[in-house]
Scaffold this motif. Structure first.
Motif, PDB file in Angstrom:
ATOM      1  N   GLN A   1     -19.965 -20.938 -40.122  1.00 47.83           N
ATOM      2  CA  GLN A   1     -19.135 -21.712 -40.710  1.00 47.83           C
ATOM      3  C   GLN A   1     -19.927 -22.969 -41.080  1.00 47.83           C
ATOM      4  O   GLN A   1     -20.364 -23.883 -40.104  1.00 47.83           O
TER       5      GLN A   1
ATOM      6  N   LYS B   1     -17.438 -25.920 -45.595  1.00 48.43           N
ATOM      7  CA  LYS B   1     -17.504 -24.610 -46.338  1.00 48.43           C
ATOM      8  C   LYS B   1     -16.870 -23.758 -45.508  1.00 48.43           C
ATOM      9  O   LYS B   1     -16.310 -23.906 -44.342  1.00 48.43           O
ATOM     10  N   GLU B   2     -16.094 -22.716 -46.242  1.00 49.96           N
ATOM     11  CA  GLU B   2     -15.340 -21.756 -45.390  1.00 49.96           C
ATOM     12  C   GLU B   2     -16.148 -20.833 -44.681  1.00 49.96           C
ATOM     13  O   GLU B   2     -17.463 -20.710 -44.766  1.00 49.96           O
ATOM     14  N   ARG B   3     -15.376 -20.236 -43.408  1.00 52.79           N
ATOM     15  CA  ARG B   3     -15.966 -19.573 -42.606  1.00 52.79           C
ATOM     16  C   ARG B   3     -16.248 -18.110 -43.471  1.00 52.79           C
ATOM     17  O   ARG B   3     -15.860 -17.721 -44.077  1.00 52.79           O
ATOM     18  N   GLU B   4     -17.712 -17.436 -43.062  1.00 55.98           N
ATOM     19  CA  GLU B   4     -18.017 -16.503 -44.003  1.00 55.98           C
ATOM     20  C   GLU B   4     -18.535 -15.285 -42.692  1.00 55.98           C
ATOM     21  O   GLU B   4     -19.091 -15.806 -41.650  1.00 55.98           O
TER      22      GLU B   4
ATOM     23  N   GLU C   1     -30.192 -23.040 -45.456  1.00 55.47           N
ATOM     24  CA  GLU C   1     -29.086 -22.761 -45.851  1.00 55.47           C
ATOM     25  C   GLU C   1     -28.150 -21.969 -44.897  1.00 55.47           C
ATOM     26  O   GLU C   1     -27.053 -21.388 -44.826  1.00 55.47           O
TER      27      GLU C   1
ATOM     28  N   ALA D   1     -25.366 -23.757 -39.762  1.00 56.82           N
ATOM     29  CA  ALA D   1     -23.971 -23.437 -39.378  1.00 56.82           C
ATOM     30  C   ALA D   1     -23.306 -23.378 -38.075  1.00 56.82           C
ATOM     31  O   ALA D   1     -24.519 -23.017 -37.085  1.00 56.82           O
TER      32      ALA D   1
END
Length: 119
Positions: A39, A43-46, A89, A92
């Motif tokens: 995450q 942003k949302e957790r992916e 990118e 997280a």
């Protein structure tokens, strides 16, 4: 009670590598899936990657295919995420999670470990 403890996060330059570990306890995991999620701020957790414990079958998000590798050590009840060619990118908080083979959602989660990739 299932417990998951992540380690191995840190700061790395773009193009570098890190290896995350997830030590699992409280259960025999032969009928479980182990997953890594992340995450980023705002942003949302992916989903990142998963491994079926008993067969070592793996699955990856398209964004990490060819760069990340998930594996497990049965004797140590530990799951690893080898991350190569890291990019900004990829920055997280990375979470380890687990679910049984018949569950749809991951039930148990670790506390997360921060990965920061500088450009």
């Amino acid at each position: 009670q299932v417990q998951l403890v992540e380690s191995g996060g840190g700061l790395v330059q773009a193009g570098g590598s890190l290896r995350l570990s997830c030590a699992a306890s409280g259960q025999t995991f032969s009928n479980y899936y182990m997953g890594w999620f992340r995450q980023a701020a705002g942003k949302e957790r992916e989903f990142v990657a998963s491994i079926r414990w008993i067969t070592r079958t793996t699955n990856y998000a398209d964004s990490v295919k060819g760069r990340f590798t998930i594996s497990r050590d049965n004797a140590k009840n530990t799951v690893f995420l080898q991350m190569n060619s890291l990019q900004p990118e990829d920055t997280a908080v990375y979470y380890c999670a687990t679910r049984t083979e018949w569950q749809q959602k991951y039930e148990y989660w670790g506390q997360g470990t921060q990965v920061t990739v500088s450009s």
